[in-house]
Scaffold this active site. Structure first.
Site, mmCIF file in Angstrom:
data_model
loop_
_atom_site.group_PDB
_atom_site.id
_atom_site.type_symbol
_atom_site.label_atom_id
_atom_site.label_comp_id
_atom_site.label_asym_id
_atom_site.label_seq_id
_atom_site.Cartn_x
_atom_site.Cartn_y
_atom_site.Cartn_z
ATOM 1 N N CYS A 7 0.880 -1.185 0.000
ATOM 2 C CA CYS A 7 0.000 0.000 0.000
ATOM 3 C C CYS A 7 0.911 1.227 0.000
ATOM 4 O O CYS A 7 2.074 1.136 -0.410
ATOM 5 C CB CYS A 7 -0.976 -0.026 1.168
ATOM 6 S SG CYS A 7 -0.208 0.006 2.805
ATOM 7 N N ASN A 10 2.338 1.422 4.323
ATOM 8 C CA ASN A 10 2.645 0.137 4.990
ATOM 9 C C ASN A 10 2.354 0.196 6.497
ATOM 10 O O ASN A 10 3.036 -0.432 7.305
ATOM 11 C CB ASN A 10 4.106 -0.297 4.725
ATOM 12 C CG ASN A 10 4.437 -1.730 5.140
ATOM 13 O OD1 ASN A 10 5.578 -2.035 5.465
ATOM 14 N ND2 ASN A 10 3.470 -2.622 5.127
ATOM 15 N N CYS A 12 -1.431 0.807 7.412
ATOM 16 C CA CYS A 12 -2.870 0.539 7.581
ATOM 17 C C CYS A 12 -3.320 -0.717 6.828
ATOM 18 O O CYS A 12 -3.686 -1.715 7.445
ATOM 19 C CB CYS A 12 -3.712 1.726 7.100
ATOM 20 S SG CYS A 12 -3.412 3.231 8.034
ATOM 21 N N ARG A 13 -3.311 -0.672 5.482
ATOM 22 C CA ARG A 13 -3.914 -1.749 4.694
ATOM 23 C C ARG A 13 -3.003 -2.952 4.498
ATOM 24 O O ARG A 13 -3.414 -4.094 4.767
ATOM 25 C CB ARG A 13 -4.353 -1.196 3.321
ATOM 26 C CG ARG A 13 -5.468 -0.196 3.408
ATOM 27 C CD ARG A 13 -5.630 0.581 2.101
ATOM 28 N NE ARG A 13 -4.482 1.467 1.873
ATOM 29 C CZ ARG A 13 -4.302 2.216 0.798
ATOM 30 N NH1 ARG A 13 -5.196 2.150 -0.186
ATOM 31 N NH2 ARG A 13 -3.256 3.012 0.690
ATOM 32 N N SER A 14 -1.782 -2.731 3.975
ATOM 33 C CA SER A 14 -0.954 -3.905 3.655
ATOM 34 C C SER A 14 -0.537 -4.701 4.892
ATOM 35 O O SER A 14 -0.411 -5.931 4.793
ATOM 36 C CB SER A 14 0.254 -3.527 2.782
ATOM 37 O OG SER A 14 1.082 -2.584 3.401
ATOM 38 N N ASP A 121 -8.274 3.807 1.289
ATOM 39 C CA ASP A 121 -7.319 4.207 2.323
ATOM 40 C C ASP A 121 -8.093 4.660 3.568
ATOM 41 O O ASP A 121 -8.823 5.655 3.509
ATOM 42 C CB ASP A 121 -6.472 5.350 1.754
ATOM 43 C CG ASP A 121 -5.414 5.824 2.723
ATOM 44 O OD1 ASP A 121 -5.397 5.335 3.865
ATOM 45 O OD2 ASP A 121 -4.613 6.683 2.330
#
Ligand code: 4NP
Length: 152
Positions: A7, A10, A12-14, A121
């Site tokens: 993301c 690195n 929140c999402r990934s 996001d």
């Protein structure tokens, strides 16, 4: 087989995609890692809200540390999943050859039935945004797990 989730930050999402896919695949020899296209959060643990939603599902991502994607990751990993189209474009720009490009995937392409075509996001959202993102990533990781089992 080595899988990389990418993301922007690195944090929140990934890290969620990393922790969730790892929990499904570690029993059969798949390695999962994550990275960000940006450098803002290098060395930081995941966002406390990502840690919290993962913990609600018995997944501990608190030991992860953010790192920036390196061109050498194209040599290290077999498949590289981008959380959104901006991440995918940034990764394509770093690809050195068609072999690198062939490793790139848009994460949500593994769940064509989802109304989402990117993982939004959640950085500026409240915890509910993180819960939504968790559910999206969990469903897609299930599908990726099936794809991987079929491919090895
Ligand atoms: P991520 O979320 O890409 O899912 O880790 C973000 C984290 C930080 C920032 C943007 C997105 N930021 O601008 O600092």
């Amino acid at each position: 087989m080595k899988i990389l989730m990418v993301c922007l930050g690195n944090i929140c999402r990934s890290p969620l995609a990393h922790g969730i896919l790892e929990s499904k695949t570690k029993h059969y020899g798949i390695t999962v890692d994550s990275a960000g296209t940006g450098s803002y959060h290098i060395g930081e643990p995941p966002d406390p809200r990502s840690i919290e939603v993962a913990m609600m599902h018995q997944i501990d991502i608190s030991d992860q540390r953010a790192r920036q994607f390196q061109v050498s990751d194209f040599d290290e990993f077999d498949r590289i999943y981008a959380m959104d189209r901006a991440n995918l474009r940034d990764l394509k720009n770093l690809a050195r050859n068609p072999e690198d490009e062939r490793k790139l995937r848009l994460f949500m392409d593994s769940d064509p039935e989802s109304p989402f075509d990117e993982v939004p996001d959640p950085y500026y959202d409240e915890i509910d945004g993180f819960k939504t993102v968790y559910a999206l990533i969990e469903t897609t990781c299930k599908k990726i797990n099936t794809e991987l089992k079929d491919d090895i």
